[in-house]
Design a protein around this motif. Structure first.
Motif, short mmCIF file in Angstrom:
data_model
loop_
_atom_site.label_atom_id
_atom_site.label_comp_id
_atom_site.label_asym_id
_atom_site.label_seq_id
_atom_site.Cartn_x
_atom_site.Cartn_y
_atom_site.Cartn_z
N THR A 28 2.67 -16.36 -32.17
CA THR A 28 4.03 -16.30 -31.64
C THR A 28 5.03 -16.82 -32.66
N GLY A 29 4.88 -16.39 -33.90
CA GLY A 29 5.80 -16.81 -34.96
C GLY A 29 7.20 -16.27 -34.69
N PRO A 30 8.21 -16.83 -35.37
CA PRO A 30 9.59 -16.44 -35.11
C PRO A 30 9.89 -14.96 -35.40
N GLU A 31 9.33 -14.41 -36.47
CA GLU A 31 9.56 -12.98 -36.76
C GLU A 31 8.94 -12.09 -35.69
N PHE A 32 7.73 -12.42 -35.27
CA PHE A 32 7.04 -11.64 -34.25
C PHE A 32 7.81 -11.68 -32.93
N MET A 33 8.24 -12.86 -32.52
CA MET A 33 8.97 -12.99 -31.26
C MET A 33 10.31 -12.27 -31.33
N GLU A 34 10.99 -12.34 -32.47
CA GLU A 34 12.26 -11.63 -32.64
C GLU A 34 12.04 -10.12 -32.60
N TRP A 35 10.97 -9.64 -33.26
CA TRP A 35 10.66 -8.22 -33.24
C TRP A 35 10.39 -7.75 -31.81
N LEU A 36 9.61 -8.52 -31.06
CA LEU A 36 9.34 -8.17 -29.66
C LEU A 36 10.63 -8.14 -28.84
N ALA A 37 11.49 -9.13 -29.04
CA ALA A 37 12.76 -9.19 -28.30
C ALA A 37 13.62 -7.97 -28.61
N GLN A 38 13.68 -7.58 -29.88
CA GLN A 38 14.47 -6.41 -30.26
C GLN A 38 13.90 -5.14 -29.62
N LYS A 39 12.59 -4.98 -29.64
CA LYS A 39 11.95 -3.80 -29.03
C LYS A 39 12.23 -3.75 -27.54
N ASN A 40 12.10 -4.91 -26.87
CA ASN A 40 12.30 -4.94 -25.42
C ASN A 40 13.76 -4.74 -25.03
N ALA A 41 14.69 -5.04 -25.95
CA ALA A 41 16.11 -4.85 -25.66
C ALA A 41 16.52 -3.38 -25.77
N GLN A 42 15.73 -2.57 -26.46
CA GLN A 42 16.05 -1.14 -26.59
C GLN A 42 15.80 -0.44 -25.25
N PRO A 43 16.66 0.51 -24.90
CA PRO A 43 16.45 1.23 -23.64
C PRO A 43 15.07 1.91 -23.63
N HIS A 44 14.35 1.71 -22.56
CA HIS A 44 13.05 2.36 -22.40
C HIS A 44 12.64 2.30 -20.93
N ARG A 45 11.68 3.14 -20.60
CA ARG A 45 11.06 3.11 -19.28
C ARG A 45 9.60 2.75 -19.50
N THR A 46 9.04 1.98 -18.59
CA THR A 46 7.69 1.44 -18.77
C THR A 46 6.69 2.20 -17.91
N LEU A 47 5.53 2.45 -18.49
CA LEU A 47 4.42 3.10 -17.79
C LEU A 47 3.22 2.18 -17.88
N ILE A 48 2.74 1.69 -16.74
CA ILE A 48 1.61 0.78 -16.71
C ILE A 48 0.61 1.19 -15.63
#
Length: 186
Positions: A28-48
């Motif tokens: 959970t390094g700072p770059e990894f967490m920032e990358w995840l936050a940026q990805k999750n902030a992009q508009p998307h729909r989730t399929l699970i």
């Protein structure tokens, strides 16, 4: 056309989950967490799938932050033959014919569709030629004793083209691939 993207967090030996591993295998390094936050902030729909829904629904309330609430309220689908509805206000249940629904959604112009976990769904999307990008996020460890859910097991032979790569915090490797058909020998 709408892109369908699968993001899978793996160990180097391909385990999608460890019996005793924390989230993100503890990376959970700072770059990894920032990358995840940026990805999750992009508009998307989730399929699970149902198992992923169960796992996410069992996250303790103390950890259900704004990102968690946004995820449950954003548009998405749960694939299940057992459920008729879910408690997440943004999600709809799809049954066994989910590939037809996702195919129709892909033909439209909405926000990208992104899987989260749900290995069976990813495998089915690949087999049906519906997956546009496979994003493999490798954490630098192997789990030959405690690793479960080998991601590639049961898939047909497939080749890919590398679209992008990134190293986060000097250790987590993100490889972004586009499916490119069957190998020549298959």
């Amino acid at each position: 056309m709408t892109d369908i993207v699968s993001e899978i967090i793996l160990t180097i030996d391909g385990a999608a989950r460890g019996q005793e591993s924390p989230a993100y295998y503890g990376y959970t390094g700072p770059e990894f967490m920032e990358w995840l936050a940026q990805k999750n902030a992009q508009p998307h729909r989730t399929l699970i799938g149902r198992k992923t829904l169960d796992a996410l629904s069992n996250i303790p309330a103390a950890y259900q932050d704004d990102d968690y609430r946004r995820m449950t309220e954003s548009p998405g689908w749960v694939v299940s033959s057992r459920l008729s509805r879910v408690g997440w206000p943004g999600f709809t249940v799809l049954g066994s014919g989910f590939l037809d629904e996702i195919r129709a959604e892909r033909a439209g112009h909405g926000a990208e569709i992104r899987t989260m976990g749900s290995l069976s769904i990813v495998r089915q999307l690949l087999a049906a030629n519906l997956l546009d990008r496979l994003r493999l996020i490798y954490c630098p460890l192997i789990l030959p004793q405690s690793g479960v859910e080998p991601f590639f097991q049961g898939m047909c032979d497939q080749k890919f083209k590398l679209r992008d790569q990134r190293v986060l915090d000097g250790e987590v490797v993100v490889l972004d691939y586009r499916p490119d058909g069957r190998p020549h020998y298959a």
